[in-house]
Design an enzyme around this catalytic site. Structure first.
Site, PDB file in Angstrom:
ATOM      1  N   LYS A  73       0.853  -1.186   0.000  1.00 35.60           N
ATOM      2  CA  LYS A  73       0.000   0.000   0.000  1.00 35.60           C
ATOM      3  C   LYS A  73       0.889   1.237   0.000  1.00 35.60           C
ATOM      4  CE  LYS A  73      -3.873   1.903   2.710  1.00 35.60           C
ATOM      5  NZ  LYS A  73      -4.750   1.606   3.866  1.00 35.60           N
ATOM      6  N   SER A 148      -9.638   1.470   2.794  1.00 36.17           N
ATOM      7  CA  SER A 148      -8.751   2.252   1.960  1.00 36.17           C
ATOM      8  C   SER A 148      -7.629   1.438   1.312  1.00 36.17           C
ATOM      9  CB  SER A 148      -8.131   3.386   2.781  1.00 36.17           C
ATOM     10  OG  SER A 148      -7.227   2.874   3.741  1.00 36.17           O
ATOM     11  N   SER A 172     -10.275  -0.922   6.621  1.00 32.51           N
ATOM     12  CA  SER A 172      -9.589  -0.748   5.341  1.00 32.51           C
ATOM     13  C   SER A 172      -9.089  -2.054   4.719  1.00 32.51           C
ATOM     14  CB  SER A 172      -8.407   0.206   5.501  1.00 32.51           C
ATOM     15  OG  SER A 172      -8.876   1.483   5.857  1.00 32.51           O
TER      16      SER A 172
END
Length: 179
Positions: A73, A148, A172
């Site tokens: 990420k 996310s 997330s």
């Protein structure tokens, strides 16, 4: 990889090709570091080959992720690499160090392909709110992957990597896993 049936370079090239081919539709990746990933794969192959030729069964002592492609990420720092956290505010920022999880993945032998899209500063639940555009769900392009960490989830669901790192505070990772 351990038997030599396939190489880390072959595995990495297949995953890089899929990520590069599909990213226009998915927008799962913010950066792909082909050159560095292939260098890491070649180093893993050299270690695997040396271990196969070791009469003392060095295969038993190999790192658990040696030669396996991984995505991160885009809030996880990779020394010298982009780290925007999905925000234009950090555009051009290069991390001066590896995050602890990056160090641990490297210690385990992982091959890091690049950084995945995310909601800006991890503030969102759909990966629609990245400064670099939304990420699509690879199973239904008109749907969100959740977020996310949606870029990380989409990269695994689309078979770009067998493993991707996300982060979770308010769902997330759990939301993409459900979607």
């Amino acid at each position: 990889l351990r038997t030599g049936e396939t190489s880390s370079r072959e595995l990495t090239e297949v995953h890089l090709a899929a990520a590069e081919r599909d990213n226009r539709a998915l927008n799962a990746w913010l950066s792909i570091d082909r050159e560095r990933a292939l260098a890491e794969a070649d180093a893993a192959d050299a270690r695997l080959a040396a271990s196969r030729s070791d009469p003392d069964h060095a295969l038993d002592r190999l790192k658990p992720l040696l030669g396996i492609p991984v995505a991160l990420k885009d809030l996880v720092s990779v020394a010298g690499g982009q780290c925007t956290a999905g925000s234009r505010i950090l555009e051009g920022y290069r991390a001066p160090y590896d995050a602890h999880i990056t160090e641990r993945l490297r210690d385990a032998g992982a091959v890091i392909l690049g950084k995945t899209n995310m909601d800006e500063f991890a503030m969102g639940s759909s990966t629609e709110h990245s400064a670099y555009g939304p990420t699509a769900n690879p199973w239904a392009l008109d749907r969100v992957p959740g977020g996310s960490s949606g870029g990380s989830a989409a990269s695994v669901a689309a078979y770009h990597v067998p493993l991707s790192i996300g982060t979770d505070t308010g769902g997330s990772i759990r939301q993409p896993a459900a979607l």
